[in-house]
Design a protein around this motif. Structure first.
Motif, PDB file in Angstrom:
ATOM      1  N   MET A   1       0.862  -1.179   0.000  1.00 43.70           N
ATOM      2  CA  MET A   1       0.000   0.000   0.000  1.00 43.70           C
ATOM      3  C   MET A   1       0.902   1.234   0.000  1.00 43.70           C
ATOM      4  SD  MET A   1      -2.788   1.263   2.869  1.00 43.70           S
ATOM      5  CE  MET A   1      -3.489  -0.354   3.003  1.00 43.70           C
ATOM      6  N   SER A   2       0.601   2.156  -0.884  1.00 45.05           N
ATOM      7  CA  SER A   2       1.402   3.370  -0.995  1.00 45.05           C
ATOM      8  C   SER A   2       1.123   4.333   0.158  1.00 45.05           C
ATOM      9  CB  SER A   2       1.114   4.072  -2.322  1.00 45.05           C
ATOM     10  OG  SER A   2      -0.162   4.683  -2.286  1.00 45.05           O
ATOM     11  N   GLN A   3       2.049   5.265   0.354  1.00 47.23           N
ATOM     12  CA  GLN A   3       1.826   6.299   1.361  1.00 47.23           C
ATOM     13  C   GLN A   3       0.558   7.090   1.057  1.00 47.23           C
ATOM     14  OE1 GLN A   3       5.299   8.837   1.633  1.00 47.23           O
ATOM     15  NE2 GLN A   3       5.939   7.812   3.519  1.00 47.23           N
ATOM     16  N   LEU A   4       0.338   7.393  -0.222  1.00 49.23           N
ATOM     17  CA  LEU A   4      -0.846   8.155  -0.600  1.00 49.23           C
ATOM     18  C   LEU A   4      -2.122   7.396  -0.232  1.00 49.23           C
ATOM     19  CD1 LEU A   4      -2.225  10.584  -1.855  1.00 49.23           C
ATOM     20  CD2 LEU A   4      -1.924   9.495  -4.096  1.00 49.23           C
ATOM     21  N   THR A   5      -2.148   6.116  -0.501  1.00 50.86           N
ATOM     22  CA  THR A   5      -3.320   5.311  -0.158  1.00 50.86           C
ATOM     23  C   THR A   5      -3.548   5.290   1.346  1.00 50.86           C
ATOM     24  OG1 THR A   5      -3.050   3.942  -2.121  1.00 50.86           O
ATOM     25  CG2 THR A   5      -4.341   2.997  -0.317  1.00 50.86           C
ATOM     26  N   GLN A   6      -2.482   5.096   2.104  1.00 47.57           N
ATOM     27  CA  GLN A   6      -2.596   5.118   3.564  1.00 47.57           C
ATOM     28  C   GLN A   6      -3.090   6.482   4.041  1.00 47.57           C
ATOM     29  OE1 GLN A   6       1.514   3.955   4.286  1.00 47.57           O
ATOM     30  NE2 GLN A   6       0.786   2.096   5.288  1.00 47.57           N
ATOM     31  N   ALA A   7      -2.524   7.533   3.481  1.00 42.11           N
ATOM     32  CA  ALA A   7      -2.897   8.885   3.882  1.00 42.11           C
ATOM     33  C   ALA A   7      -4.357   9.180   3.524  1.00 42.11           C
ATOM     34  CB  ALA A   7      -1.968   9.905   3.224  1.00 42.11           C
ATOM     35  N   LEU A   8      -4.783   8.761   2.354  1.00 41.11           N
ATOM     36  CA  LEU A   8      -6.167   8.991   1.934  1.00 41.11           C
ATOM     37  C   LEU A   8      -7.138   8.281   2.874  1.00 41.11           C
ATOM     38  CD1 LEU A   8      -7.995  10.295  -0.195  1.00 41.11           C
ATOM     39  CD2 LEU A   8      -7.720   8.220  -1.556  1.00 41.11           C
ATOM     40  N   SER A   9      -6.808   7.069   3.264  1.00 41.19           N
ATOM     41  CA  SER A   9      -7.648   6.325   4.199  1.00 41.19           C
ATOM     42  C   SER A   9      -7.725   7.038   5.542  1.00 41.19           C
ATOM     43  CB  SER A   9      -7.095   4.911   4.370  1.00 41.19           C
ATOM     44  OG  SER A   9      -7.892   4.174   5.257  1.00 41.19           O
ATOM     45  N   LEU A  10      -6.595   7.533   6.020  1.00 42.80           N
ATOM     46  CA  LEU A  10      -6.577   8.282   7.286  1.00 42.80           C
ATOM     47  C   LEU A  10      -7.363   9.581   7.164  1.00 42.80           C
ATOM     48  CD1 LEU A  10      -2.828   7.811   8.253  1.00 42.80           C
ATOM     49  CD2 LEU A  10      -4.803   6.867   9.486  1.00 42.80           C
ATOM     50  N   TYR A  11      -7.152  10.285   6.075  1.00 47.25           N
ATOM     51  CA  TYR A  11      -7.800  11.578   5.848  1.00 47.25           C
ATOM     52  C   TYR A  11      -9.317  11.439   5.812  1.00 47.25           C
ATOM     53  CZ  TYR A  11      -8.606  16.153   3.636  1.00 47.25           C
ATOM     54  OH  TYR A  11      -9.031  17.428   3.349  1.00 47.25           O
ATOM     55  N   LEU A  12      -9.787  10.461   5.056  1.00 48.06           N
ATOM     56  CA  LEU A  12     -11.235  10.239   4.914  1.00 48.06           C
ATOM     57  C   LEU A  12     -11.813   9.443   6.078  1.00 48.06           C
ATOM     58  CD1 LEU A  12     -11.442   9.332   1.112  1.00 48.06           C
ATOM     59  CD2 LEU A  12     -12.088  11.506   2.195  1.00 48.06           C
TER      60      LEU A  12
END
Length: 97
Positions: A1-12
């Motif tokens: 899982m990319s950092q962006l994917t992890q970040a998007l999940s956290l953000y949303l």
């Protein structure tokens, strides 16, 4: 899982909420100030692009428009993985209920 994917999940808050939220602090807490801010900027661009998508509601149900939006956002941002695209589709669907 990319950092962006992890970040998007956290953000949303997709793993913990019944509806999309906006939590940039969770991204900064997880990735640090500099990386977190950069990821939040990228997420902001993704959400802006997602919000600008205009499905033809004469042709689409909410379900088919969500799939259409996922395809369109992936076309615009081919670096996204399946989980990121699904999270964006989840947000799109909620926004258009």
């Amino acid at each position: 899982m990319s950092q962006l994917t992890q970040a998007l999940s956290l953000y949303l808050e997709s793993a913990t909420s019944s509806w999309p939220r906006c939590n940039p602090e969770a991204v900064i807490n997880a990735f640090g100030q500099e990386t977190g801010e950069a990821l939040n900027d990228e997420i902001g661009e993704l959400l802006k692009d997602l919000g600008e998508l205009q499905p033809n509601w004469q042709e689409h149900s909410l379900q088919s428009a969500t799939k259409w939006a996922e395809v369109e956002i992936l076309r615009q941002h081919p670096h996204l993985d399946r989980e990121a695209t699904a999270n964006l589709g989840w947000a799109f669907s909620y926004w258009h209920k």
